[in-house]
Design a protein around this motif. Structure first.
Motif, PDB file in Angstrom:
ATOM      1  N   LEU A  40       0.834  -1.209   0.000  1.00 33.84           N
ATOM      2  CA  LEU A  40       0.000   0.000   0.000  1.00 33.84           C
ATOM      3  C   LEU A  40       0.867   1.256   0.000  1.00 33.84           C
ATOM      4  N   PHE A  41       1.909   1.251   0.821  1.00 36.79           N
ATOM      5  CA  PHE A  41       2.818   2.395   0.909  1.00 36.79           C
ATOM      6  C   PHE A  41       3.527   2.633  -0.424  1.00 36.79           C
ATOM      7  N   ALA A  42       3.930   1.538  -1.085  1.00 39.77           N
ATOM      8  CA  ALA A  42       4.601   1.660  -2.379  1.00 39.77           C
ATOM      9  C   ALA A  42       3.672   2.305  -3.414  1.00 39.77           C
ATOM     10  N   LEU A  43       2.449   1.836  -3.478  1.00 36.96           N
ATOM     11  CA  LEU A  43       1.492   2.388  -4.439  1.00 36.96           C
ATOM     12  C   LEU A  43       1.198   3.854  -4.147  1.00 36.96           C
ATOM     13  N   ILE A  44       1.075   4.200  -2.861  1.00 35.51           N
ATOM     14  CA  ILE A  44       0.821   5.591  -2.482  1.00 35.51           C
ATOM     15  C   ILE A  44       1.988   6.479  -2.913  1.00 35.51           C
ATOM     16  N   ASN A  45       3.215   5.987  -2.721  1.00 38.01           N
ATOM     17  CA  ASN A  45       4.388   6.756  -3.133  1.00 38.01           C
ATOM     18  C   ASN A  45       4.413   6.992  -4.632  1.00 38.01           C
ATOM     19  N   PHE A  46       4.120   5.954  -5.411  1.00 35.94           N
ATOM     20  CA  PHE A  46       4.138   6.087  -6.863  1.00 35.94           C
ATOM     21  C   PHE A  46       3.041   7.031  -7.352  1.00 35.94           C
ATOM     22  N   VAL A  47       1.879   6.949  -6.713  1.00 33.61           N
ATOM     23  CA  VAL A  47       0.777   7.841  -7.086  1.00 33.61           C
ATOM     24  C   VAL A  47       1.135   9.283  -6.753  1.00 33.61           C
ATOM     25  N   MET A  48       1.686   9.512  -5.559  1.00 29.44           N
ATOM     26  CA  MET A  48       2.077  10.871  -5.172  1.00 29.44           C
ATOM     27  C   MET A  48       3.176  11.401  -6.084  1.00 29.44           C
ATOM     28  N   PHE A  49       4.111  10.543  -6.460  1.00 27.29           N
ATOM     29  CA  PHE A  49       5.173  10.937  -7.392  1.00 27.29           C
ATOM     30  C   PHE A  49       4.569  11.387  -8.719  1.00 27.29           C
ATOM     31  N   THR A  50       3.619  10.608  -9.223  1.00 30.48           N
ATOM     32  CA  THR A  50       2.961  10.930 -10.489  1.00 30.48           C
ATOM     33  C   THR A  50       2.205  12.250 -10.406  1.00 30.48           C
ATOM     34  N   LEU A  51       1.527  12.468  -9.284  1.00 29.20           N
ATOM     35  CA  LEU A  51       0.786  13.710  -9.092  1.00 29.20           C
ATOM     36  C   LEU A  51       1.732  14.919  -9.019  1.00 29.20           C
ATOM     37  N   MET A  52       2.890  14.733  -8.378  1.00 24.32           N
ATOM     38  CA  MET A  52       3.869  15.819  -8.306  1.00 24.32           C
ATOM     39  C   MET A  52       4.331  16.207  -9.710  1.00 24.32           C
ATOM     40  N   TYR A  53       4.513  15.209 -10.561  1.00 23.35           N
ATOM     41  CA  TYR A  53       4.918  15.507 -11.939  1.00 23.35           C
ATOM     42  C   TYR A  53       3.772  16.163 -12.709  1.00 23.35           C
ATOM     43  N   LYS A  54       2.547  15.670 -12.479  1.00 32.20           N
ATOM     44  CA  LYS A  54       1.394  16.227 -13.176  1.00 32.20           C
ATOM     45  C   LYS A  54       1.200  17.703 -12.840  1.00 32.20           C
ATOM     46  N   VAL A  55       1.372  18.053 -11.572  1.00 31.33           N
ATOM     47  CA  VAL A  55       1.102  19.424 -11.130  1.00 31.33           C
ATOM     48  C   VAL A  55       2.288  20.357 -11.384  1.00 31.33           C
ATOM     49  N   PHE A  56       3.517  19.860 -11.131  1.00 30.39           N
ATOM     50  CA  PHE A  56       4.680  20.746 -11.183  1.00 30.39           C
ATOM     51  C   PHE A  56       5.687  20.403 -12.287  1.00 30.39           C
ATOM     52  N   GLY A  57       5.434  19.329 -13.039  1.00 28.12           N
ATOM     53  CA  GLY A  57       6.335  18.971 -14.122  1.00 28.12           C
ATOM     54  C   GLY A  57       7.719  18.593 -13.635  1.00 28.12           C
ATOM     55  N   LYS A  58       8.729  19.022 -14.357  1.00 33.34           N
ATOM     56  CA  LYS A  58      10.113  18.677 -14.029  1.00 33.34           C
ATOM     57  C   LYS A  58      10.491  19.107 -12.619  1.00 33.34           C
ATOM     58  N   MET A  59      10.036  20.288 -12.197  1.00 34.42           N
ATOM     59  CA  MET A  59      10.363  20.779 -10.862  1.00 34.42           C
ATOM     60  C   MET A  59       9.766  19.888  -9.786  1.00 34.42           C
ATOM     61  N   GLY A  60       8.629  19.283 -10.078  1.00 32.48           N
ATOM     62  CA  GLY A  60       8.017  18.361  -9.125  1.00 32.48           C
ATOM     63  C   GLY A  60       8.896  17.152  -8.874  1.00 32.48           C
ATOM     64  N   ILE A  61       9.583  16.674  -9.908  1.00 34.01           N
ATOM     65  CA  ILE A  61      10.485  15.542  -9.762  1.00 34.01           C
ATOM     66  C   ILE A  61      11.716  15.940  -8.960  1.00 34.01           C
ATOM     67  N   PHE A  62      12.242  17.120  -9.233  1.00 35.62           N
ATOM     68  CA  PHE A  62      13.383  17.612  -8.444  1.00 35.62           C
ATOM     69  C   PHE A  62      13.014  17.712  -6.967  1.00 35.62           C
ATOM     70  N   PHE A  63      11.835  18.247  -6.692  1.00 36.74           N
ATOM     71  CA  PHE A  63      11.375  18.373  -5.306  1.00 36.74           C
ATOM     72  C   PHE A  63      11.225  16.999  -4.668  1.00 36.74           C
ATOM     73  N   TRP A  64      10.641  16.062  -5.409  1.00 38.68           N
ATOM     74  CA  TRP A  64      10.429  14.715  -4.861  1.00 38.68           C
ATOM     75  C   TRP A  64      11.760  14.054  -4.522  1.00 38.68           C
ATOM     76  N   ILE A  65      12.737  14.190  -5.394  1.00 42.97           N
ATOM     77  CA  ILE A  65      14.040  13.578  -5.148  1.00 42.97           C
ATOM     78  C   ILE A  65      14.667  14.134  -3.872  1.00 42.97           C
ATOM     79  N   VAL A  66      14.547  15.430  -3.657  1.00 38.37           N
ATOM     80  CA  VAL A  66      15.061  16.042  -2.424  1.00 38.37           C
ATOM     81  C   VAL A  66      14.330  15.486  -1.208  1.00 38.37           C
ATOM     82  N   LEU A  67      13.005  15.463  -1.272  1.00 37.99           N
ATOM     83  CA  LEU A  67      12.190  14.972  -0.157  1.00 37.99           C
ATOM     84  C   LEU A  67      12.470  13.506   0.140  1.00 37.99           C
ATOM     85  N   ALA A  68      12.499  12.682  -0.895  1.00 37.52           N
ATOM     86  CA  ALA A  68      12.724  11.252  -0.706  1.00 37.52           C
ATOM     87  C   ALA A  68      14.121  10.965  -0.177  1.00 37.52           C
TER      88      ALA A  68
END
Length: 229
Positions: free
Chosen positions: A9-37
């Motif tokens: 469940l945690f894995a799926l939630i992480n992947f969904v949140m990652f996808t949403l970060m990209y959907k909303v913020f694009g490339k910057m969302g991925i940069f932010f996620w990498i820092v957070l993770a």
């Protein structure tokens, strides 16, 4: 609820949140996620849990999403942005761990209730620092270059799963070979037998994370980020 079910469940939630970060913020969302993770994975890693009959360290899911992030950047935006994300994660990780060491040096007030908990998590941080920063920069750079090498050989979109999993399988092995012995054996945090178990379980779980994230990298490639104004 068993750990295995929570883990999936945690894995799926992480992947969904990652996808949403990209959907909303694009490339910057991925940069932010990498820092957070990068930060959260290095906090969670000190927790040892029973998982699928193995002795495993927590944090492998979040850490696995960092490789997903660099692969997405590599696939969509190119090697330059993927390398930039690796350097950013490396610098943030180093700063975070140094700052937390200074936090431990402050003498706590008599009414403080956090010092003991912080010492438990960050008390052996010098080994975590050495293991984390070394494993991170080496394995992530390998991932970036291996992904590009496979992409040159197999550029078609139908081979994206090979680029994603092939680069991750090799780079995660390198990461585990570097991090686990330094963080858990040289630090004296775990006995040798437990370190061997954690090494095996850590790598197997990282491979499982890589398999689970495969549908999401295909999904992300089809997602068009929102243009925020």
């Amino acid at each position: 609820m068993p750990n295995e079910l929570i883990w999936v469940l945690f894995a799926l939630i992480n992947f969904v949140m990652f996808t949403l970060m990209y959907k909303v913020f694009g490339k910057m969302g991925i940069f932010f996620w990498i820092v957070l993770a990068t930060i959260l994975a290095n906090v969670q890693v000190v927790k040892i849990i029973p998982l699928f009959g193995l002795e495993a360290s927590l944090g492998n899911i979040l850490y696995g999403t960092i490789f997903l992030g660099t692969d997405v950047l590599n696939e969509i935006y190119g090697k330059k942005d993927a390398k930039k994300a690796v350097y950013l994660g490396f610098i943030v990780l180093f700063i975070f761990l140094i700052v937390m060491q200074f936090a431990l040096w402050f003498a706590p007030h008599i009414n403080d209730g956090a010092q003991t908990a912080l010492e438990t998590i960050f008390g052996f941080t010098p080994w975590i620092v050495l293991g984390s920063v070394t494993a991170f920069i080496v394995s992530q750079m390998f991932d970036v270059y291996i992904f590009q090498w496979i992409k040159k050989k197999l550029p078609d979109n139908k081979y994206l799963w090979i680029r994603n999993n092939g680069s991750t399988i090799v780079s995660q092995l390198i990461d585990t070979l570097i991090f686990v012995p330094i963080a858990f054996l040289l630090s004296g945090y775990l006995p040798f037998e437990s370190v061997v178990g954690v090494f095996i379980s850590t790598y197997l779980i990282k491979l499982l994370v890589a398999v689970l994230d495969t549908p999401f990298i295909y999904l992300i490639k089809k997602v068009k980020p929102i243009e925020l104004k």
